[in-house]
Design a protein around this motif. Structure first.
Motif, PDB file in Angstrom:
ATOM      1  N   ASN A 128     -55.061-106.916  44.351  1.00 18.85           N
ATOM      2  CA  ASN A 128     -54.380-105.800  43.710  1.00 18.85           C
ATOM      3  C   ASN A 128     -53.384-106.279  42.643  1.00 18.85           C
ATOM      4  OD1 ASN A 128     -55.677-103.702  45.085  1.00 18.85           O
ATOM      5  ND2 ASN A 128     -54.310-103.913  46.846  1.00 18.85           N
ATOM      6  N   SER A 130     -51.745-106.894  39.164  1.00 19.59           N
ATOM      7  CA  SER A 130     -51.737-106.030  37.981  1.00 19.59           C
ATOM      8  C   SER A 130     -51.103-106.758  36.799  1.00 19.59           C
ATOM      9  CB  SER A 130     -50.963-104.738  38.260  1.00 19.59           C
ATOM     10  OG  SER A 130     -49.604-105.025  38.559  1.00 19.59           O
ATOM     11  N   SER A 135     -54.252-102.611  36.995  1.00 26.00           N
ATOM     12  CA  SER A 135     -54.945-103.529  37.887  1.00 26.00           C
ATOM     13  C   SER A 135     -55.957-104.349  37.092  1.00 26.00           C
ATOM     14  CB  SER A 135     -55.658-102.752  38.993  1.00 26.00           C
ATOM     15  OG  SER A 135     -56.432-103.631  39.782  1.00 26.00           O
ATOM     16  N   ALA A 145     -54.482 -99.321  42.278  1.00 27.32           N
ATOM     17  CA  ALA A 145     -54.782-100.534  43.037  1.00 27.32           C
ATOM     18  C   ALA A 145     -56.294-100.726  43.046  1.00 27.32           C
ATOM     19  CB  ALA A 145     -54.248-100.432  44.465  1.00 27.32           C
ATOM     20  N   ALA A 146     -56.707-101.976  42.958  1.00 27.50           N
ATOM     21  CA  ALA A 146     -58.149-102.256  42.910  1.00 27.50           C
ATOM     22  C   ALA A 146     -58.831-101.974  44.248  1.00 27.50           C
ATOM     23  CB  ALA A 146     -58.381-103.710  42.500  1.00 27.50           C
ATOM     24  N   ARG A 148     -58.450-100.011  48.041  1.00 32.80           N
ATOM     25  CA  ARG A 148     -57.768 -99.033  48.883  1.00 32.80           C
ATOM     26  C   ARG A 148     -58.130 -99.317  50.343  1.00 32.80           C
ATOM     27  NH1 ARG A 148     -59.629 -94.919  46.614  1.00 32.80           N
ATOM     28  NH2 ARG A 148     -61.379 -94.516  48.017  1.00 32.80           N
ATOM     29  N   TRP A 160     -63.329-100.690  47.037  1.00 29.14           N
ATOM     30  CA  TRP A 160     -62.998-101.010  45.647  1.00 29.14           C
ATOM     31  C   TRP A 160     -62.940 -99.725  44.837  1.00 29.14           C
ATOM     32  CZ3 TRP A 160     -66.555-101.904  41.141  1.00 29.14           C
ATOM     33  CH2 TRP A 160     -65.867-102.468  40.046  1.00 29.14           C
TER      34      TRP A 160
END
Length: 300
Positions: A128, A130, A135, A145-146, A148, A160
């Motif tokens: 995640n 950045s 990100s 966020a890449a 979850r 993703w």
């Protein structure tokens, strides 16, 4: 037929020549003060068109250079996160190998499981990563966020948030673009195939007392995949650096050509200005002689 030349005609002609000399001297002084030989389009229409074209080219190349610098910053951030992740996964492998020694009791296996979960969290943090609030592993996604994490499931689910078709591109030249982000699903995996799920399975196996060394092949496969993606990032970084070098040369070339079109030859301009000053002084002397006669001169 011979035209009649009067005193007024002579005065008018002399004043016109005087004004012409003064105008030429004013133009030269303007060039000296500005350092440019084109102060208005009428000075050199062809040169003006060429200068405008060169300035447009300069602005475009400068923008390409800024794009390259931004792309390099993205890829540098990605490279750091990837290398850290590979190092973390290698540590996981060492722990898995250690667990297969047969010398660990329940407390030791719990300690290994706890450390592996800590390494999993570290990997999730890298995933995640950045840059300037975006990100680097989720393309142009605005999810924040890449990856979850859904902790309501057992084990947790890692999803993703990016899209393979929503990459971040940077234009380096009129016909050249480069991808500035990285595919998080290709590097870390997605869902049940993610590296995070694999580490959860290893930690759960250690707590259950099962042999987790069977996961070594999965770890090696994921490590190999990570190294492949890391190599791809290195290739793109080299492409950006080459573009930066080419753009720097192009900017230097455009600046040289623009200077040749717009900038004055200082020595030549100084000589021309001095010559014009001499001509102007001569014109003033001639004008003084022309304007000298008065009514009394004619009555004589």
């Amino acid at each position: 037929m011979i035209g009649r030349v009067t005193q007024q005609t002579l005065q008018r002609s002399t004043l016109a020549n005087l004004q012409l000399n003064l105008s030429k001297m004013s133009d030269l002084q303007a060039q000296m003060s500005s350092g440019k030989k084109i102060t208005k389009p009428s000075d050199d229409p062809a040169g003006t068109a060429q200068a405008l074209s060169l300035r447009a080219q300069n602005r475009a190349t400068t923008q390409y250079q800024r794009n390259a610098q931004d792309g390099e910053a993205w890829l540098t951030t990605i490279d750091t996160a990837m290398q850290t992740s590979v190092t973390t996964l290698r540590r996981v492998r060492d722990l898995v190998v250690q667990s297969g020694s047969g010398a660990l009791n329940a407390t030791g296996r719990e300690a290994l499981a706890t450390e592996i979960e800590g390494l999993r969290d570290s990997l999730l943090g890298q995933a995640n990563t950045s840059y300037l609030g975006r990100s680097v592993f989720a393309g142009s996604s605005n999810a924040g966020a890449a990856f979850r994490v859904d902790s309501t499931t057992t084990p947790p689910t890692y999803t993703w948030t990016g899209s393979p078709d929503a990459s971040v591109q940077r234009r380096l030249a009129p016909d050249t673009t480069v991808r500035a982000d990285a595919d998080g699903s290709a590097f870390f995996g997605d869902g049940a195939t993610s590296v995070f799920t694999m580490l959860d399975d290893i930690a759960a196996g250690l707590r259950a007392g099962t042999d987790v060394t069977s996961k070594l092949d999965d770890i090696d496969t994921r490590t190999s995949s990570m190294l492949g993606e890391l190599s791809n990032v290195g290739t793109r970084t080299n492409q950006i650096k080459a573009a930066q070098s080419n753009n720097a040369l192009a900017l230097q070339d455009v600046s040289t050509r623009l200077s040749g079109v717009e900038d004055i030859d200082l020595a030549q301009t100084v000589v021309e200005l001095q010559m014009q000053e001499v001509a102007y002084k001569g014109a003033l002397g001639a004008t003084a002689r022309v304007l000298q006669p008065t009514l009394m001169d004619f009555l004589r």
